[in-house]
Design a protein around this motif. Structure first.
Motif, mmCIF file in Angstrom:
data_model
loop_
_atom_site.group_PDB
_atom_site.id
_atom_site.type_symbol
_atom_site.label_atom_id
_atom_site.label_comp_id
_atom_site.label_asym_id
_atom_site.label_seq_id
_atom_site.Cartn_x
_atom_site.Cartn_y
_atom_site.Cartn_z
ATOM 1 N N PHE A 1 0.838 -1.199 0.000
ATOM 2 C CA PHE A 1 0.000 0.000 0.000
ATOM 3 C C PHE A 1 0.872 1.247 0.000
ATOM 4 C CE2 PHE A 1 -2.211 3.389 2.344
ATOM 5 C CZ PHE A 1 -3.349 3.524 1.566
ATOM 6 N N GLY A 2 1.785 1.337 0.957
ATOM 7 C CA GLY A 2 2.655 2.506 1.041
ATOM 8 C C GLY A 2 3.604 2.620 -0.137
ATOM 9 N N ARG A 3 4.094 1.495 -0.621
ATOM 10 C CA ARG A 3 5.012 1.534 -1.762
ATOM 11 C C ARG A 3 4.310 2.060 -3.007
ATOM 12 N NH1 ARG A 3 7.594 -4.216 -2.392
ATOM 13 N NH2 ARG A 3 8.528 -3.170 -4.218
ATOM 14 N N ALA B 1 3.316 2.695 10.346
ATOM 15 C CA ALA B 1 3.570 1.764 9.236
ATOM 16 C C ALA B 1 3.614 2.484 7.888
ATOM 17 C CB ALA B 1 2.512 0.665 9.216
ATOM 18 N N LEU B 2 2.670 3.382 7.638
ATOM 19 C CA LEU B 2 2.662 4.077 6.356
ATOM 20 C C LEU B 2 3.879 4.988 6.223
ATOM 21 C CD1 LEU B 2 1.362 4.773 3.687
ATOM 22 C CD2 LEU B 2 -0.061 6.470 4.863
ATOM 23 N N ALA B 3 4.236 5.684 7.292
ATOM 24 C CA ALA B 3 5.422 6.546 7.245
ATOM 25 C C ALA B 3 6.664 5.735 6.902
ATOM 26 C CB ALA B 3 5.607 7.248 8.596
ATOM 27 N N LEU B 4 6.799 4.572 7.503
ATOM 28 C CA LEU B 4 7.957 3.716 7.219
ATOM 29 C C LEU B 4 7.978 3.290 5.759
ATOM 30 C CD1 LEU B 4 10.419 2.147 8.264
ATOM 31 C CD2 LEU B 4 8.850 0.261 8.802
ATOM 32 N N TYR C 1 10.157 14.466 7.022
ATOM 33 C CA TYR C 1 8.852 13.820 7.143
ATOM 34 C C TYR C 1 8.243 14.299 8.448
ATOM 35 C CZ TYR C 1 5.408 10.075 6.380
ATOM 36 O OH TYR C 1 4.254 9.353 6.114
ATOM 37 N N ARG C 2 7.146 15.044 8.342
ATOM 38 C CA ARG C 2 6.533 15.642 9.529
ATOM 39 C C ARG C 2 5.205 14.956 9.822
ATOM 40 N NH1 ARG C 2 9.303 20.599 7.654
ATOM 41 N NH2 ARG C 2 10.569 21.303 9.432
ATOM 42 N N GLU D 1 4.884 7.467 20.587
ATOM 43 C CA GLU D 1 5.949 6.581 21.077
ATOM 44 C C GLU D 1 6.103 5.358 20.171
ATOM 45 O OE1 GLU D 1 5.004 5.608 25.077
ATOM 46 O OE2 GLU D 1 5.143 7.682 25.798
ATOM 47 N N ARG D 2 4.976 4.793 19.748
ATOM 48 C CA ARG D 2 5.036 3.639 18.852
ATOM 49 C C ARG D 2 5.620 4.031 17.500
ATOM 50 N NH1 ARG D 2 -0.187 -0.215 17.395
ATOM 51 N NH2 ARG D 2 0.921 -1.704 16.054
ATOM 52 N N GLN D 3 5.231 5.193 17.008
ATOM 53 C CA GLN D 3 5.768 5.676 15.733
ATOM 54 C C GLN D 3 7.277 5.878 15.811
ATOM 55 O OE1 GLN D 3 3.413 9.202 15.302
ATOM 56 N NE2 GLN D 3 1.503 8.044 15.166
ATOM 57 N N GLN D 4 7.742 6.423 16.919
ATOM 58 C CA GLN D 4 9.180 6.652 17.074
ATOM 59 C C GLN D 4 9.960 5.344 17.034
ATOM 60 O OE1 GLN D 4 8.993 8.884 20.736
ATOM 61 N NE2 GLN D 4 9.124 10.872 19.691
ATOM 62 N N GLN D 5 9.400 4.295 17.626
ATOM 63 C CA GLN D 5 10.046 2.988 17.569
ATOM 64 C C GLN D 5 10.053 2.449 16.143
ATOM 65 O OE1 GLN D 5 7.930 0.544 20.375
ATOM 66 N NE2 GLN D 5 8.519 1.803 22.139
#
Length: 365
Positions: free
Chosen positions: A73-75, A102-105, A118-119, A129-133
């Motif tokens: 999806f993100g790709r 997940a999408l940001a990654l 990427y903001r 916190e989960r996003q930072q990990q």
């Protein structure tokens, strides 16, 4: 009039809601209740520590979104984002409501050096916190904000963001229109309808009783984004309809729904703060809000058509059978392919965006 209730036990969140009810004279419009249920600091659904996003209930999650389902999806979205970065001459991506990250990654991995920054704009500290990990390997590029900046340049993405914005409920009973709100009755929160001058944006045909939503907060968000976007484009993916379908006479029970443990239920007054509350998106209202604030609509189509246009098929050819099976849910009509739509905006000169090359439905908005 009092309607069916969702009984609850007193919790810190319901006590906050009770205090708000007392200050408001005993009645809260649904949008104010929904805002507290979802976003009250530390207690609302998106502000507490529950897992929320995941493929299966045994993970402790409540629902799955496209990026959690498959990285394809993100790709694929990255192909459209890359084109938009080039066309608008920008090098920043902004994501609203980034969920698990997940999408940001997926976008950062796919776009590489094309993205300088990427903001992420997210109200949830626990999700941050989960996003930072999740995004640790891209930490040098990622920045978190809790509100919109005064000016913005870049490409905005939002997957399942608009559906989580509070809505107002309108109900027609015996030909009269009321706004549906929340009151306290004994040990539970219950519905109460009050006369209103508010109306849906189009006349609902027929004389039958009818419940639906209006979306002033989502439309105000788009207008504010348009006002602050000086250069760039935006793509929002969500489930919903144009207003002619949204306010169809047969859609008489509205679209508000709750999600918990990968099960859906229609009672937002029960288990407050422990489950998601959503409403489908009126894409006509979103498009008009953007246009009125100075944006151009690049296109509007089903998620399936958008992903096919942007190039998911070549990616599927390189995927394993298991990956293809999951990715098929993104484009099958009976899964996410038709219910989910994509709308694109641009601040500046429009172009023929690849995601809307075929199957554009702007004429239906």
């Amino acid at each position: 009039m009092n309607l069916e209730q969702g009984a609850d036990r007193a919790t810190p969140l319901t006590r906050i809601i009770d205090a708000a009810l007392q200050r408001a004279g005993g009645w809260l419009p649904f949008d104010r209740f929904m805002a507290m249920a979802l976003y009250a600091p530390g207690l609302g659904y998106y502000a507490n520590t529950s897992r929320k996003f995941g493929q299966m209930p045994d993970s402790g999650s409540d629902f799955v979104t496209a990026p959690e389902l498959t990285p394809l999806f993100g790709r694929t979205l990255a192909i459209q984002v890359a084109e938009a970065l080039d066309k608008t001459g920008t090098d920043e991506v902004w994501e609203f409501g980034a969920g698990s990250g997940a999408l940001a990654l997926q976008l950062l991995d796919a776009l590489g050096d094309r993205v300088a920054r990427y903001r992420i704009v997210d109200l949830s500290g626990t999700l941050r916190e989960r996003q930072q990990q999740t995004l640790a390997k891209h930490s040098g590029k990622v920045e978190w904000l809790s509100e919109l900046p005064e000016t913005l340049r870049g490409v905005v993405v939002g997957n399942e963001v608009l559906d989580a914005m509070p809505v107002q409920l309108l109900v027609r009973t015996k030909g009269e229109w009321f706004e549906r709100g929340v009151v306290r009755h004994g040990d539970g929160l219950v519905w109460e309808d009050r006369p209103t001058e508010l109306r849906p944006p189009v006349e609902v045909q027929g004389a039958h009783d009818y419940l639906s939503e209006i979306h002033p907060q989502a439309e105000a968000f788009i207008a504010t984004l348009a006002d602050r976007m000086k250069q760039g484009a935006a793509f929002f993916i969500d489930y919903g309809f144009p207003e002619s379908e949204y306010y169809h006479p047969q859609r008489h029970m509205g679209t508000v729904m709750c999600h918990r443990g990968h099960l859906a239920d229609p009672d937002p007054l029960a288990d407050v703060g422990q489950k998601d509350i959503t409403a489908h998106v009126n894409f006509t209202g979103v498009a008009v809000a953007g246009q009125d604030a100075g944006l151009e609509v690049l296109g509007y189509c089903s998620q399936a058509r958008f992903l096919l246009n942007a190039g998911i098929l070549p990616l599927l050819e390189q995927a394993t059978l298991a990956e293809r099976t999951l990715a098929a849910r993104l484009i099958h009509e009976h899964e996410m392919g038709e219910l989910f739509k994509v709308i694109g905006f641009v601040a500046g000169e429009p172009w023929d965006a690849i995601g809307f090359a075929e199957g554009d439905r702007m004429h239906t908005l």
